[in-house]
Design an enzyme around this catalytic site. Structure first.
Site: not given
Length: 744
Positions: A75, A221
């Site tokens: 991320s 993610d």
């Protein structure tokens, strides 16, 4: 015990084997002798805006002269780590996050200059920032609130020097990005391919960012499965791991006071469980860094630089252990030199092409490009052209990539059609209330069937319900690949209110019902406007809705030709800071084409906006006149309402001749730069003068009415919202609540 002994032995053999590989040890020439040092791996966890603390960590590692030989990130950790791996140093990263307009980068909203004129119309007339897809009878939603268009182009620019590298081990620092396969429910380690897409996939928070498709897999993610990828780093042949954990902490009992905080706690627990498992695998020589960020919100990008210092402080607290990894000062410069990426020598584009999955011919997209073969490779220009394609609003994502082929290095633009298309629903709402019984309220929707053929034909249908109900349908057919010339048959039906006057007194309010069919021919004027000519035929009726019932009702026929020029260069359709808006129409009513009366009307409106700092000044001019007739009440021009003589009621006066001039000043209150969810608020006032006249002889400056207003406004999800007070020179006042685009 046997199983445990076997595992230890296996790990020992692996480490021993790795130690014999050239990639496992770094050698430094010091005073003519080769000195080995341990390879250091850096693991950067995810945490949204909290992840900027990684920059503080990197700043201190650089100050302590601690080399980094491999990076794995998730991320925000993938963004920071990926850029650092290409050679961007910590100071450059700090400058980037402190200067970046995060509220703009983390949206998909196109600059209005890049929108086609038709899309500018959509935005202005249907301001609700929400689009639904329609396929058959099914309503479709986008896969994310943000498609990542601007972020992708930003990352593309920042990693342009590494665009020729497909194996992430060939970067100045070997790199891994971790994503989650949303279909298979498993972690995906991205070690090759398109670096920008790898970073983009790693930070695609489900529901916020649309998933990224990489090698046929739908990725989101990496924090869902591996927010602190220590296990990935262990496969990269390092001796010592520095892991940086920036996850949001668990709420205390007294803080769990709402459904929202409880839901956040649940997600944090699920993510943290895997993180703690990863942390438990760290060895005695490894180092765990946890910056003290408190409850700094993951989405607080407006204050993102505040996390950098805690990152530095967390490193300082372990400086003694880290100093053991420090390079001698004489060896630091050679280390920095080897992690600087030198882009290829080819600085001209050998080819330019567009790849897309829609119905449009490639020539339609290519006609919007300004970049060509032989041009210098420039990230800003390449991104600008991607924005021009995205401005068609037919694609959920338009990106580019530099490719090296036999002909040389060129650019390939790739446009991905909206997964919720090709038919789109947009919505608008308008409300004008003067708190004294004069209220106008409309709900509207627009259905656009886009990309009907290779030239980009569209079928647009509008439905409006409320005070001014309307139905309009138009088939728009470009006649060339560059979409300059077009033909557009239209059908329209509408109702509206119109006041009738005797001298200066209102004697009746008529309810007008009209229907019209027309055939338009036109030419687009780039993205700034269009010019149309056409012929039309219509019918209508006027019925007294308020007033003396003995007043006549009447029917009428219309027919004739028209010419219309519209221009729009405003940077914002609601609260512009600069730009121009113009609309000029010449209508020729002719009995030979079915009209009851032969006459001409000329209408023109113009506004220009200038800004300095947070203040904006707008000049607006309008004029409308009827030639050869003064008695066609259905063609009268109404005046009155917010910013159209604000002291009068909406449509309080009307006539065959009208004029208006206004000067509007407004100023943005507060600073929302970087705030993702903040709505700008404006305070302002207007000075207006104008009138309507029943005959041309009455027109003059001495008969103009002075009006004005003071207002507060905000650019909301539903469009502009105003709370205003209007004043007329005779002492008449009106108060307004206005939602939706005001009349211009």
């Amino acid at each position: 015990m046997n199983q445990r002994f076997t595992s230890v032995l296996g790990i020992s053999l692996v480490l021993a084997t790795c130690a014999l590989r050239d990639t496992n040890a770094q050698s430094i020439e010091a005073d003519g002798e080769s000195v080995s040092r341990p390879r250091v791996g850096l693991v950067l966890g995810g945490g949204g805006a909290r992840g900027a603390a990684h920059i503080g960590v990197l700043k201190e590692l650089e100050r302590l002269r601690i080399p980094v030989d491999a990076i794995a990130g998730t991320s925000m950790g993938a963004i920071v780590g990926g850029l650092y791996a290409t050679g961007v140093d910590a100071d450059e990263l700090e400058q980037l996050v402190s200067s970046l307009d995060w509220s703009a980068a983390l949206t998909d909203e196109s600059e209005r200059r890049d929108l086609s004129f038709r899309r500018k119309q959509d935005e202005r007339e249907f301001p609700i920032n929400f689009e639904l897809g329609l396929r058959g009878t099914d309503l479709l939603l986008p896969k994310g609130v943000i498609q990542g268009q601007k972020l992708d182009l930003l990352l593309r620019k920042l990693t342009l020097s590494a665009s020729h590298i497909s194996d992430f081990d060939d970067l100045p620092i070997p790199f891994r990005a971790i994503a989650s396969d949303i279909v298979a429910g498993e972690a995906v380690v991205l070690d090759s391919g398109d670096l920008t897409m790898a970073i983009r996939a790693s930070m695609s928070v489900p529901g916020v960012f649309a998933p990224a498709r990489v090698d046929g897999r739908l990725l989101v993610d990496g924090g869902l499965i591996g927010n602190l990828p220590i296990d990935v780093m262990k496969t990269m042949g390092v001796d010592i791991i520095i892991a940086v954990d920036v996850e949001f902490p668990l709420y205390k009992s007294e803080e769990l006071g709402s459904v929202l905080t409880i839901s956040e706690q649940m997600l944090t627990i699920l993510i943290r469980k895997e993180t703690l498992r990863q942390v438990d695998t760290l060895g005695d020589s490894d180092i765990l860094i946890r910056p003290e960020l408190g409850i700094f919100a993951s989405g607080n990008f407006a204050d993102i630089v505040e996390t950098i210092q805690p990152g530095q402080q967390a490193v300082l607290e372990q400086a003694q252990r880290l100093s053991e990894l420090s390079l001698p000062e004489a060896d630091w410069a050679p280390y920095l030199a080897q992690r600087t990426l030198h882009p290829g020598e080819n600085d001209e584009l050998a080819f330019v092409r567009v790849v897309h999955d829609g119905k449009l011919a490639a020539e339609v997209l290519e006609s919007r490009l300004t970049v060509d073969t032989g041009d210098q490779i420039n990230a800003d220009i390449l991104a600008r052209n991607a924005d021009r394609l995205y401005g068609l609003q037919l694609y959920e994502h338009v990106g580019y990539r530099l490719l090296t082929e036999d002909a040389g290095t060129g650019v390939e633009y790739r446009a991905v059609a909206k997964s919720w298309g090709p038919n789109f629903l947009q919505f608008g709402v308008s409300l004008e209330d003067d708190f004294e019984g004069s209220t106008g309220f409309n709900l509207a929707t627009r259905l656009t069937k886009a990309g009907l053929n290779k030239l980009g034909a569209e079928w647009r249908t509008d439905l409006q319900l409320g005070t001014d109900p309307a139905l309009l349908t138009e088939f728009y057919q470009p006649l060339s690949f560059d979409s300059r010339l077009f033909i557009a048959p239209r059908l329209e039906a509408r109702q509206s209110n119109l006041d009738a006057f005797a001298v200066d007194d209102t004697i009746a309010r008529y309810r007008l019902s009209e229907g019209e069919v027309s055939l338009d021919f036109g030419r687009e004027l780039g993205t700034i406007g269009e010019f149309r000519v056409g012929v039309y035929r219509g019918i209508g009726e006027a019925r007294v809705s308020v007033g003396d019932p003995v007043l006549p009702n009447f029917d009428f026929d219309t027919g004739g030709a028209f010419a219309r020029l519209r221009l729009d260069s405003m940077d914002n359709s609601h609260f512009p800071r600069r730009g121009m808006l113009a609309d000029v129409r010449w209508n020729l009513s002719r009995s030979g084409l079915g009209a009851d009366h032969t006459f001409d009307t000329i209408e023109g409106e113009f506004s220009q906006t200038w800004s300095r700092g947070k203040s904006s000044l707008q000049l607006g001019l309008g004029y409308a006149t009827t030639l050869s007739s003064d008695n066609t009440v259905q063609d009268f021009f109404p005046m009155g309402g917010f910013l159209r003589l604000s002291g009068l009621e909406r449509g309080e006066i009307s006539g065959p001749h009208a004029a208006l001039a206004r000067l509007v000043y407004y100023r943005q209150v507060g600073d929302t730069t970087g705030d993702l969810f903040e709505t700008p608020i404006y305070l302002g006032f207007s000075a207006e003068t104008g009138n309507v006249w029943q005959t041309r002889e009455e027109i003059g400056f001495d008969t103009m009415q002075l009006n004005g207003s003071v207002f507060a406004g905000l650019d909301s999800y539903f469009g502009p919202v105003y709370l205003a007070a209007g004043f007329a020179e005779n002492g008449q006042t009106n108060f307004y609540l206005f939602i939706g685009a005001p009349p211009r």
